[in-house]
Design an enzyme around this catalytic site. Structure first.
Site, PDB file in Angstrom:
ATOM      1  N   ASP A  10       0.839  -1.208   0.000  1.00 32.03           N
ATOM      2  CA  ASP A  10       0.000   0.000   0.000  1.00 32.03           C
ATOM      3  C   ASP A  10       0.877   1.261   0.000  1.00 32.03           C
ATOM      4  O   ASP A  10       0.860   2.029   0.944  1.00 32.03           O
ATOM      5  CB  ASP A  10      -0.947  -0.004   1.229  1.00 32.03           C
ATOM      6  CG  ASP A  10      -0.194   0.014   2.560  1.00 32.03           C
ATOM      7  OD1 ASP A  10       0.983  -0.420   2.602  1.00 32.03           O
ATOM      8  OD2 ASP A  10      -0.766   0.497   3.558  1.00 32.03           O
ATOM      9  N   ASP A  15       6.902   1.063   1.982  1.00 28.65           N
ATOM     10  CA  ASP A  15       6.545   0.129   0.904  1.00 28.65           C
ATOM     11  C   ASP A  15       7.401   0.420  -0.331  1.00 28.65           C
ATOM     12  O   ASP A  15       7.793  -0.496  -1.056  1.00 28.65           O
ATOM     13  CB  ASP A  15       5.075   0.287   0.494  1.00 28.65           C
ATOM     14  CG  ASP A  15       4.108   0.057   1.626  1.00 28.65           C
ATOM     15  OD1 ASP A  15       3.599  -1.053   1.755  1.00 28.65           O
ATOM     16  OD2 ASP A  15       3.868   1.005   2.401  1.00 28.65           O
ATOM     17  N   ASN A  39      -2.174   2.944   3.532  1.00 29.47           N
ATOM     18  CA  ASN A  39      -1.515   4.221   3.832  1.00 29.47           C
ATOM     19  C   ASN A  39      -2.273   5.403   3.234  1.00 29.47           C
ATOM     20  O   ASN A  39      -2.268   6.497   3.769  1.00 29.47           O
ATOM     21  CB  ASN A  39      -0.074   4.208   3.317  1.00 29.47           C
ATOM     22  CG  ASN A  39       0.828   3.418   4.239  1.00 29.47           C
ATOM     23  OD1 ASN A  39       0.640   3.425   5.455  1.00 29.47           O
ATOM     24  ND2 ASN A  39       1.794   2.727   3.674  1.00 29.47           N
ATOM     25  N   THR A 123       2.913  -6.108   2.716  1.00 24.56           N
ATOM     26  CA  THR A 123       3.395  -4.959   3.490  1.00 24.56           C
ATOM     27  C   THR A 123       2.292  -3.919   3.703  1.00 24.56           C
ATOM     28  O   THR A 123       2.579  -2.748   3.969  1.00 24.56           O
ATOM     29  CB  THR A 123       4.622  -4.305   2.806  1.00 24.56           C
ATOM     30  OG1 THR A 123       4.224  -3.822   1.515  1.00 24.56           O
ATOM     31  CG2 THR A 123       5.769  -5.289   2.662  1.00 24.56           C
ATOM     32  N   PHE A 164      -0.621  -0.711  12.640  1.00 18.81           N
ATOM     33  CA  PHE A 164      -1.467  -0.176  11.571  1.00 18.81           C
ATOM     34  C   PHE A 164      -1.997  -1.242  10.591  1.00 18.81           C
ATOM     35  O   PHE A 164      -3.208  -1.341  10.371  1.00 18.81           O
ATOM     36  CB  PHE A 164      -0.704   0.915  10.802  1.00 18.81           C
ATOM     37  CG  PHE A 164      -1.489   1.503   9.672  1.00 18.81           C
ATOM     38  CD1 PHE A 164      -2.487   2.439   9.903  1.00 18.81           C
ATOM     39  CD2 PHE A 164      -1.253   1.106   8.363  1.00 18.81           C
ATOM     40  CE1 PHE A 164      -3.231   2.965   8.855  1.00 18.81           C
ATOM     41  CE2 PHE A 164      -1.983   1.625   7.309  1.00 18.81           C
ATOM     42  CZ  PHE A 164      -2.976   2.559   7.555  1.00 18.81           C
ATOM     43  N   ASN A 165      -1.100  -2.017   9.974  1.00 22.07           N
ATOM     44  CA  ASN A 165      -1.550  -2.932   8.906  1.00 22.07           C
ATOM     45  C   ASN A 165      -2.597  -3.921   9.413  1.00 22.07           C
ATOM     46  O   ASN A 165      -3.538  -4.274   8.691  1.00 22.07           O
ATOM     47  CB  ASN A 165      -0.374  -3.726   8.325  1.00 22.07           C
ATOM     48  CG  ASN A 165       0.521  -2.869   7.463  1.00 22.07           C
ATOM     49  OD1 ASN A 165       0.113  -1.798   7.010  1.00 22.07           O
ATOM     50  ND2 ASN A 165       1.744  -3.325   7.246  1.00 22.07           N
ATOM     51  N   HIS A 238       9.969  -0.258   8.338  1.00 23.72           N
ATOM     52  CA  HIS A 238       9.136  -1.451   8.503  1.00 23.72           C
ATOM     53  C   HIS A 238       9.179  -2.429   7.317  1.00 23.72           C
ATOM     54  O   HIS A 238       9.648  -3.557   7.427  1.00 23.72           O
ATOM     55  CB  HIS A 238       7.668  -1.052   8.686  1.00 23.72           C
ATOM     56  CG  HIS A 238       7.390  -0.052   9.750  1.00 23.72           C
ATOM     57  ND1 HIS A 238       7.453  -0.352  11.077  1.00 23.72           N
ATOM     58  CD2 HIS A 238       7.005   1.253   9.681  1.00 23.72           C
ATOM     59  CE1 HIS A 238       7.117   0.717  11.791  1.00 23.72           C
ATOM     60  NE2 HIS A 238       6.848   1.698  10.971  1.00 23.72           N
ATOM     61  N   ASP A 239       8.605  -2.008   6.197  1.00 29.42           N
ATOM     62  CA  ASP A 239       8.237  -2.955   5.129  1.00 29.42           C
ATOM     63  C   ASP A 239       9.390  -3.686   4.434  1.00 29.42           C
ATOM     64  O   ASP A 239       9.283  -4.893   4.156  1.00 29.42           O
ATOM     65  CB  ASP A 239       7.377  -2.245   4.075  1.00 29.42           C
ATOM     66  CG  ASP A 239       6.025  -1.829   4.626  1.00 29.42           C
ATOM     67  OD1 ASP A 239       5.602  -2.398   5.653  1.00 29.42           O
ATOM     68  OD2 ASP A 239       5.396  -0.940   4.031  1.00 29.42           O
TER      69      ASP A 239
HETATM   70  C1  BDR Z   1       3.038  -0.206   8.583  1.00 26.03           C
HETATM   71  O1  BDR Z   1       2.016   0.755   8.417  1.00 26.03           O
HETATM   72  C2  BDR Z   1       2.261   1.536   7.285  1.00 26.03           C
HETATM   73  O2  BDR Z   1       2.063   2.900   7.560  1.00 26.03           O
HETATM   74  C3  BDR Z   1       3.661   1.241   6.835  1.00 26.03           C
HETATM   75  O3  BDR Z   1       3.745   1.292   5.423  1.00 26.03           O
HETATM   76  C4  BDR Z   1       3.907  -0.144   7.351  1.00 26.03           C
HETATM   77  O4  BDR Z   1       3.474  -1.124   6.429  1.00 26.03           O
HETATM   78  C5  BDR Z   1       3.753   0.070   9.876  1.00 26.03           C
HETATM   79  O5  BDR Z   1       2.873  -0.032  10.949  1.00 26.03           O
HETATM   80 CA    CA Z   2       2.937  -0.562   4.125  1.00 25.79          CA
END
Ligand code: BDR
Ligand code: CA
Length: 309
Positions: A10, A15, A39, A123, A164-165, A238-239
């Protein structure tokens, strides 16, 4: 031999780096990029994926996925990723075109037809993959592994409990966790160890390649927002850790545990409950990453951005 991978994402600043790693590293055969909302709205994340593929001159098809999570209303992360979802960069006029096929159909058809098992790197929220598994349960048998950025054994980043994801589409995440194939969770526990420090930005800036320029422009805005919201000097990367792990699994240390998602709609809705001490004696279903070799990770990213793997 390279590993056949579908990246479901996303984009999103981090990402974008996952797209760089998976599209540019020879160990990965990137079969396609499937896009989810997360996102930003689906139209924006799809445009971002196309812009990134075009900018990096990747020969990779992009498929638009599902607009809304399965149950919850869509929640976006514009506080981190901005109005466009990739604030900080301006791309040239978009000429790379979107595939006609729906992302869910692409996932199903690819898994049914690919001669060897395919790995899914996720991701973003897991809506596309969950729907594919519901529509075509037979595809599970041709999945080598699902590696996803999401969740946390410790505290979350949207609520105290949830990452979040997973919080965007908790029901989709549970559908994926219920599956028999290998699952590896790259949660905040490890991504918070890999920070985009000023030194990292400086190292990448010195490379002066097309990819490193994009990385630096993206990270400038990403880090400003991470500092404002979380007080971090250097946000968590993160991703791309999902892709780094597929290239070099020794980068992560994992525990095998039973994991499930809190679907109770209480204040811990969307939390990944991972029974690392096996209190509940439930069947283990997920490799939960708890440690990352940060130096090896950044070396890998640097090599890819430098164009020399
Ligand atoms: C995740 O949330 C998104 O904002 C980032 O791309 C990542 O995948 C981190 O919590
Ligand atoms: Ca992401």
């Amino acid at each position: 031999m390279s590993k056949p991978v579908i990246l479901d994402c996303d984009p999103g600043h981090d990402d974008a780096v996952a797209i760089m790693l998976s599209g540019l590293h020879p160990a990965i055969d990137l079969l396609g990029i499937t896009v989810s909302s997360g996102n930003q709205t689906l139209d924006k994340t799809t445009k971002n994926a196309l812009n990134l593929v075009q900018y990096l001159s990747l020969d990779v098809p992009v498929y638009k996925g599902v607009k809304e999570p399965l149950v919850a209303p869509l929640r976006i992360a514009d506080d981190i990723h901005g109005e466009s979802g990739l604030d900080g960069v301006t791309f040239e006029r978009l000429t790379h075109s979107l595939q006609d096929k729906h992302a869910v159909d692409f996932i199903i058809d690819t898994l049914r037809n690919h001669e060897e098992p395919v790995t899914l790197a996720i991701t973003g929220p897991m809506t596309n993959v969950a729907l594919a598994l519901k529509m075509a349960p037979d595809i599970a048998s041709n999945i080598e592994e699902v590696v996803f950025m999401g969740g946390a054994h410790g505290y979350g980043n949207v609520t105290p409990a949830a990452e979040f994801n997973i919080l965007v589409d908790p029901e989709a995440a549970q559908i994926v966790l219920n599956q028999p194939f290998k699952k590896t969770m790259v949660g905040l526990d490890v991504t918070r160890q890999a920070l985009v420090t000023p030194e990292v930005v400086q190292t990448m800036d010195a490379l002066k390649t097309q990819a490193s320029k994009l990385f630096v422009d993206l990270m400038k805005v990403y880090n400003e927002n991470q500092q404002q919201i979380f007080g971090l000097v250097g946000g968590p990367m993160h991703d791309p850790i999902t892709i780094a792990y597929l290239i070099d699994p020794s980068i992560l240390t994992t525990d095998y545990a039973h994991c499930s998602i809190d679907l109770s709609h209480g204040e811990s809705y969307g939390r990944t409950n991972c029974d690392l001490f096996n209190y509940q004696h439930k069947e283990k279903n997920t490799y939960v990453a708890h440690k990352i070799n940060v130096t090896a990770f950044w070396q890998l990213v640097r090599k890819v951005l430098a164009g020399a793997q």
